[in-house]
Enzyme design. Structure first.
Site, PDB file in Angstrom:
ATOM      1  N   ALA A 168       0.771  -1.249   0.000  1.00 34.83           N
ATOM      2  CA  ALA A 168       0.000   0.000   0.000  1.00 34.83           C
ATOM      3  C   ALA A 168       0.800   1.296   0.000  1.00 34.83           C
ATOM      4  CB  ALA A 168      -0.952   0.011   1.195  1.00 34.83           C
TER       5      ALA A 168
ATOM      6  N   CYS B  40       3.546  -0.582 -12.669  1.00 35.35           N
ATOM      7  CA  CYS B  40       3.805   0.616 -13.472  1.00 35.35           C
ATOM      8  C   CYS B  40       4.992   0.333 -14.389  1.00 35.35           C
ATOM      9  CB  CYS B  40       4.032   1.849 -12.594  1.00 35.35           C
ATOM     10  SG  CYS B  40       5.408   1.704 -11.477  1.00 35.35           S
TER      11      CYS B  40
HETATM   12  N1  SAM Z   1       0.136   1.015  -3.958  1.00 33.61           N
HETATM   13  C1  SAM Z   1       1.084   2.059  -3.659  1.00 33.61           C
HETATM   14  C2  SAM Z   1       0.464   3.399  -3.996  1.00 33.61           C
HETATM   15  O1  SAM Z   1      -0.435   3.436  -4.833  1.00 33.61           O
HETATM   16  O2  SAM Z   1       0.843   4.398  -3.404  1.00 33.61           O
HETATM   17  C3  SAM Z   1       2.401   1.831  -4.357  1.00 33.61           C
HETATM   18  C4  SAM Z   1       2.979   0.467  -4.087  1.00 33.61           C
HETATM   19  S1  SAM Z   1       4.582   0.213  -4.738  1.00 33.61           S
HETATM   20  C5  SAM Z   1       4.296   0.075  -6.410  1.00 33.61           C
HETATM   21  C6  SAM Z   1       4.900  -1.430  -4.263  1.00 33.61           C
HETATM   22  C7  SAM Z   1       4.995  -1.692  -2.778  1.00 33.61           C
HETATM   23  O3  SAM Z   1       5.280  -3.091  -2.589  1.00 33.61           O
HETATM   24  C8  SAM Z   1       6.103  -0.953  -2.060  1.00 33.61           C
HETATM   25  O4  SAM Z   1       5.555  -0.178  -1.023  1.00 33.61           O
HETATM   26  C9  SAM Z   1       7.003  -2.058  -1.500  1.00 33.61           C
HETATM   27  O5  SAM Z   1       7.531  -1.760  -0.241  1.00 33.61           O
HETATM   28  C10 SAM Z   1       6.063  -3.237  -1.435  1.00 33.61           C
HETATM   29  N2  SAM Z   1       6.763  -4.549  -1.478  1.00 33.61           N
HETATM   30  C11 SAM Z   1       8.038  -4.805  -1.803  1.00 33.61           C
HETATM   31  N3  SAM Z   1       8.289  -6.121  -1.689  1.00 33.61           N
HETATM   32  C12 SAM Z   1       7.152  -6.703  -1.278  1.00 33.61           C
HETATM   33  C13 SAM Z   1       6.775  -8.043  -0.944  1.00 33.61           C
HETATM   34  N4  SAM Z   1       7.647  -9.036  -1.046  1.00 33.61           N
HETATM   35  N5  SAM Z   1       5.522  -8.258  -0.531  1.00 33.61           N
HETATM   36  C14 SAM Z   1       4.642  -7.255  -0.429  1.00 33.61           C
HETATM   37  N6  SAM Z   1       4.940  -5.979  -0.732  1.00 33.61           N
HETATM   38  C15 SAM Z   1       6.171  -5.706  -1.142  1.00 33.61           C
END
Ligand code: SAM
Length: 476
Positions: free
Chosen positions: A124, A245
């Site tokens: 998130a 993205c």
């Molecule tokens: N949804 C957010 C927004 O709209 O503001 C952006 C999310 S960003 C694209 C992806 C997120 O996935 C990051 O916050 C990251 O920390 C998290 N992430 C990284 N590795 C992960 C994992 N193994 N499991 C779950 N989340 C993870």
């Protein structure tokens, strides 16, 4: 001045191969100005209302999100305006708005006798999609906003607090622990996956420095692992929306194809094709056998006003044979307690004196002397790491209750008995946001400081001086 970071040539070669005749338009779009969007917080005001008061020029509405506009360039920085601090809008790439719009969570509907849904935003931070989902749910039901990385929690919490939604719980967990606790509990799950970020190259050239084919491959492995767990959290008949993205087919169509291979109880759902949306491309991932991947949508910067994005929505069939839905396991320990007698009295005295807004007693919970307003459906979170169990209303101190900043942002105009209203141009407003006390005669007591009527934070008036309670971390 340093040279601009070049877009990686291997990336351009791949896109040229995939896009063919469309590539020159794509390459030209990568050199154009990025597009910014503004999404109005419809929990606080409508898009029309905001348009009337907007301090900066707004462009066209975003076709797939009625509460959002493309931002036009202006001398005023929307991110620094006090309306932003009051949570009237969120600044977001219009393409990124497609995810929550297409997941389409349903709010409470009294006429249909439909309760608000249970929604999980698994990845998130910083909260763009969480705030969008919360608005679409009208603050009803339950929205769990989870973030695995501790250093990203602060921004997520701040954005959720500014938004002023009463249905959000913020957790700091691994997908595995959530799945283990909840099982197939959620009506809708959003996996906005960590990805190689190619769709953001125009906005953030620095992202090009981290990019490599190996990074793309690594992201794809991680995405598959996350999805393997995320599927367990979707109830039969529920939806899973996967978004990235990036343009890389390895992280998009190929990841979905692998999911469909492994979990036949899921099917890709057709999505509305808004102007500029393109269908998924199974052949780009060498998966011509999976025609269903055309149900996904691809957003390209040369086709619409926005950056690059990929979205695919999957439905778990009702008759799913494996992993039946279940309620979360009770933890056997009350992480959140009811108020005791003394706390009830302190809260009641504060609310009577300072608020006009009503808080239904059955949604009030205490954790470590903090009082929270929890979502209307509050499951047991057991041993999961809860960052925010709801709206933090305030803290019980010895013999008194002190309101918290999120309560101010949760209130709507008219929600407090005493207000000190300031206009954006007033020096007193700048002084307030810097943490300074404000001379202002009036009745003593907790006072809501507002900008053009919109709650910004608390002050406590004593002998004509409003002492500043704007939190340090929020100061400008
Ligand atoms: N949804 C957010 C927004 O709209 O503001 C952006 C999310 S960003 C694209 C992806 C997120 O996935 C990051 O916050 C990251 O920390 C998290 N992430 C990284 N590795 C992960 C994992 N193994 N499991 C779950 N989340 C993870």
């Amino acid at each position: 001045m340093s040279e601009p970071v070049p877009v990686p040539s291997l990336f351009l070669e791949r896109m040229s191969r995939l896009l063919g005749a469309d590539f020159p338009a794509f390459a030209a779009a990568l050199e154009a100005e990025p597009v910014s969007g503004l999404r109005v917080n419809t929990l606080k005001l409508s898009a029309d209302e905001f348009r009337k008061i907007s301090p900066f020029p707004l462009g066209d509405p975003v076709p797939w999100e009625a509460s959002a506009f493309v931002l036009l360039s202006s001398d005023i920085s929307p991110g620094l305006h006090p309306y932003h601090l009051a949570g009237l809008y969120y600044l977001q790439d219009p393409s990124a708005m497609s995810a929550a719009a297409l997941l389409d969570p349903q709010p409470f509907d009294a006429a249909q006798g439909q309760p608000g849904e249970r929604v999980l935003d698994l990845a998130a931070a910083p909260g763009g999609k969480t705030t969008h989902l919360a608005a679409r749910m009208h603050g009803s039901g339950l929205l769990v906003a989870n973030e695995i990385k501790e250093k990203r929690l602060g921004h997520l919490a701040m954005n959720v607090e500014r938004w002023g939604a009463g249905n959000v719980v913020v957790t700091h967990e691994t997908p595995e622990r959530l799945a283990d606790h909840f099982g197939a509990f959620f009506d809708r799950v959003l996996v906005d996956a960590p990805c190689s970020g190619e769709g953001m190259f125009r906005k953030d050239r620095g992202a090009c420095l981290d990019w490599s084919p190996e990074m793309v491959a690594g992201c794809a492995v991680r995405q598959r692992n996350i999805l393997r767990v995320a599927v367990q959290l979707v109830r039969p008949g529920g939806r899973l929306l996967y978004s990235t993205c990036t343009f890389a087919p390895e992280e998009n169509e190929a990841v979905i194809a692998a999911l469909l291979d492994e979990f036949p109880e899921f099917e890709a759902e057709a999505l509305p094709l808004f102007p500029g949306f393109e269908q998924g491309r199974p052949e780009w991932a060498g998966r011509e056998d999976r025609e269903a991947l055309r149900a996904a949508v691809r957003l390209f910067p040369h086709r619409l006003s926005g950056e690059g994005h990929f979205v695919c929505r999957l439905r778990r069939r009702e008759q799913a044979a494996s992993r039946p839905g279940r309620r979360p396991r009770p933890s056997g320990r009350a992480a959140l307690a009811e108020m005791n007698r003394l706390q009830s009295d302190l809260w009641r005295d504060f609310a009577r004196d300072a608020l006009t807004a009503d808080f239904t007693a059955d949604r009030l919970r205490v954790r470590a002397e903090r009082l929270y307003f929890v979502p209307e459906e509050m499951p047991d979170f057991g041993n999961l790491r809860l960052v925010h169990p709801g709206v933090w209303l305030g803290t019980f101190k010895t013999g008194r209750f002190e309101p918290a900043h999120p309560l101010a942002l949760f209130l709507r105009p008219g929600g407090a008995r005493r207000t000190l209203n300031l206009s954006p141009a007033e020096p007193a407003l700048t002084a307030y946001l810097r943490g300074e006390p404000l001379p202002a005669p009036g009745e003593a007591g907790w006072t809501l400081v507002t900008v053009d009527g919109w709650p910004l934070g608390w002050g406590k008036r004593v002998q004509g001086l409003v002492k500043n309670h704007y939190p340090r971390g929020w100061m400008t």
